[in-house]
Design an enzyme around this catalytic site. Structure first.
Site, PDB file in Angstrom:
ATOM      1  N   PHE A 116       0.813  -1.218   0.000  1.00  0.00           N
ATOM      2  CA  PHE A 116       0.000   0.000   0.000  1.00  0.00           C
ATOM      3  C   PHE A 116       0.842   1.262   0.000  1.00  0.00           C
ATOM      4  O   PHE A 116       0.381   2.334  -0.390  1.00  0.00           O
ATOM      5  CB  PHE A 116      -0.961  -0.005   1.199  1.00  0.00           C
ATOM      6  CG  PHE A 116      -0.371   0.452   2.499  1.00  0.00           C
ATOM      7  CD1 PHE A 116      -0.504   1.770   2.926  1.00  0.00           C
ATOM      8  CD2 PHE A 116       0.314  -0.428   3.318  1.00  0.00           C
ATOM      9  CE1 PHE A 116       0.040   2.190   4.126  1.00  0.00           C
ATOM     10  CE2 PHE A 116       0.856  -0.021   4.525  1.00  0.00           C
ATOM     11  CZ  PHE A 116       0.727   1.299   4.930  1.00  0.00           C
ATOM     12  N   LYS A 117       2.100   1.147   0.424  1.00  0.00           N
ATOM     13  CA  LYS A 117       2.965   2.333   0.470  1.00  0.00           C
ATOM     14  C   LYS A 117       3.150   2.963  -0.913  1.00  0.00           C
ATOM     15  O   LYS A 117       3.427   4.157  -1.034  1.00  0.00           O
ATOM     16  CB  LYS A 117       4.334   1.972   1.063  1.00  0.00           C
ATOM     17  CG  LYS A 117       4.284   1.321   2.446  1.00  0.00           C
ATOM     18  CD  LYS A 117       3.849   2.281   3.523  1.00  0.00           C
ATOM     19  CE  LYS A 117       3.752   1.599   4.877  1.00  0.00           C
ATOM     20  NZ  LYS A 117       4.999   1.309   5.522  1.00  0.00           N
ATOM     21  N   ASP A 118       2.996   2.161  -1.975  1.00  0.00           N
ATOM     22  CA  ASP A 118       3.132   2.707  -3.326  1.00  0.00           C
ATOM     23  C   ASP A 118       2.099   3.797  -3.607  1.00  0.00           C
ATOM     24  O   ASP A 118       2.349   4.697  -4.416  1.00  0.00           O
ATOM     25  CB  ASP A 118       2.953   1.594  -4.371  1.00  0.00           C
ATOM     26  CG  ASP A 118       4.112   0.610  -4.397  1.00  0.00           C
ATOM     27  OD1 ASP A 118       5.266   1.034  -4.212  1.00  0.00           O
ATOM     28  OD2 ASP A 118       3.850  -0.596  -4.598  1.00  0.00           O
TER      29      ASP A 118
END
Length: 475
Positions: A116-118
């Site tokens: 999810f950091k993307d």
């Protein structure tokens, strides 16, 4: 739009200044002076925007409420460049899928590093490149990762003009796949530093360097950790996208359960709720490192040392000092910078704790702000992964499993959306333990663990990290 420090520093700044700065001069975190409000008409407009123009257009609408020092056309172009099918593998970008009845999962892991950091880091990379070019400057990013921030940052920044990345991580504490994603990168502007310690040691180093104002200014140090407001702001967008995909009418409410370590992901949900998004509950899901769960149950926030920060099968949450928690506490106590500074700069920094159990504001965490919490263990993760796969044919990673387990304990009448953390391949050993089979692996990552590694192992020493940065910047 101006931004202030959670610790009361007198100076207020514009977005592009805090984009490159990270921490405020007094060690606090930046927040907007006030949260823009989304009324019924605006929410209806956003619903139409997502349906007709897609996620990038929704992102522009949300971000433009907070960013007024980038021309609208440029900001729209940055959003359009960031959120594409080519980068995220689907037109929806963050599709919501049903798991069971009222329980849904919002897919946030379709980006380049499968986490999810993307969602925020891809935007941050493009914002950095834009603003540095506009100023004719360079930036040295110093970050800390417990697993996914590092690879997301490095993939977003690799090859970017004017940017170097120095990423610290806890030596030997990430999964082999996570390590390989980072350490196999050979780009000249990417530097990996494996710290002999835990994630909190890495995070403390980043904060110590940020608080050395002379060093920070000389070497133009910035951050990509979620202490950077721009990253948290990008995450606000997918709360709106999740809500709008799940509901048909603005009269409906939803709840979110979020696997939480550093409190950045769920803090974005807090911001969305403060803006007026109809969120009933924000449920914090922790693993065995349950400092946040302890706070929401008792009002006592007590960090733990390295010896008591457990190494778990959801390693990105192996954190006992949640940086973004300060943002929420600042709001919780009526935006009182002096009290916030006392608790974090004095209480946490010197005593490792503070106690709000007797403070009248503590009850507002649940009543006014909608927070609830729960905890998951390794046995819970295995059981949840197995049950989810056998009953619904869906394979989830260990952190998402923590979220699903805790979400089931907090279900209400409204839909409950669990925010997906990563794809299962990033934690293959635990998936195999639960399902007796390997998770699917995207072809582009075949053999990644066998690639040459580029990493420096170093003691948890601020001065040694600073020396490495200084030496690299001479070249």
């Amino acid at each position: 739009m101006l931004y202030l420090s959670t610790r009361g520093h007198a100076e207020q700044k514009r977005f592009c200044d805090i984009l490159l700065e990270g921490l405020a001069p007094d060690g606090g975190l930046y927040l907007p002076v006030e949260y823009p409000q989304i009324d019924e008409a605006k929410l209806a407009q956003l619903r139409t925007t997502l349906a007709s123009q897609g996620y990038a257009a929704l992102a522009f609408e949300i971000l433009s409420l907070y960013i007024d020092d980038i021309p609208a056309a440029d900001l729209k172009a940055i959003c359009a460049k960031t959120y594409t099918r080519e980068v995220f593998g689907t037109d929806a970008i963050v599709p919501v899928r049903q798991l069971d009845g009222n329980l849904l999962i919002e897919a946030l892991s379709n980006g380049p590093t499968l986490a999810f950091k993307d969602m925020a880091m891809q935007l941050l990379g493009n914002l950095f490149e834009y603003e540095l070019a506009r100023r004719g400057e360079e930036l040295n990013i110093l970050g800390a990762t417990s697993g996914d921030t590092g690879s997301a940052a490095e993939y977003a920044m690799r090859g970017k003009k004017g940017v170097r990345v120095f990423m610290t991580s806890p030596h030997g504490r990430m999964s082999p796949f996570q390590q390989a994603q980072m350490f196999s990168l050979q780009d000249e502007n990417i530097h990996n530093i494996a710290i002999e310690g835990v994630f909190d040691d890495c995070q403390d180093i980043v904060k110590a360097v940020s608080n050395d104002h002379a060093f920070k200014a000389r070497y133009k140090i910035g951050t990509v950790n979620s202490i950077n407001w721009a990253r948290l702001l990008a995450q606000v967008v997918y709360y709106f996208a999740g809500y709008l995909q799940t509901t048909k009418s603005n009269a409906e409410k939803v709840s979110f359960t979020v696997p939480s370590g550093n409190f950045g992901n769920i803090c974005a949900g807090h911001v969305a709720r403060q803006m007026g998004l109809p969120i009933a509950k924000l449920v914090v899901a922790t693993n065995e490192n349950d400092v946040l769960d302890e706070f929401f149950r008792t009002g006592i926030y007590q960090v733990r040392g390295a010896a008591n920060t457990y190494e778990t099968s959801s390693p990105s949450m192996d954190i006992s000092k949640a940086s973004n928690f300060e943002r929420f506490v600042f709001d919780l106590v009526g935006r009182d910078g002096a009290r916030t500074r006392q608790w974090f700069a004095e209480g946490v920094a010197k005593q490792g704790k503070f106690d709000l159990s007797g403070d009248p504001a503590f009850k507002d965490a649940a009543v006014k702000y909608g927070f609830e919490s729960g905890k998951s263990t390794h046995a819970d993760r295995l059981a949840t992964i197995k049950d989810t796969f056998e009953r619904f044919g869906q394979m989830i990673d260990t952190h998402t499993a923590d979220g699903v387990k805790v979400a089931r304990e907090h279900l209400g009448a409204e839909p409950m959306i669990v925010l997906e953390t990563a794809l299962p391949i990033k934690f293959a050993a635990t998936i195999e333990e639960a399902l007796h089979r390997q998770p699917d692996r995207p072809a582009k990552f075949n053999g990644i663990e066998d690639l040459p590694k580029r990493v420096v192992v170093m003691a948890a020493d601020v001065e040694k990290v600073k020396a490495l940065v200084a030496e690299t910047c001479k070249v």
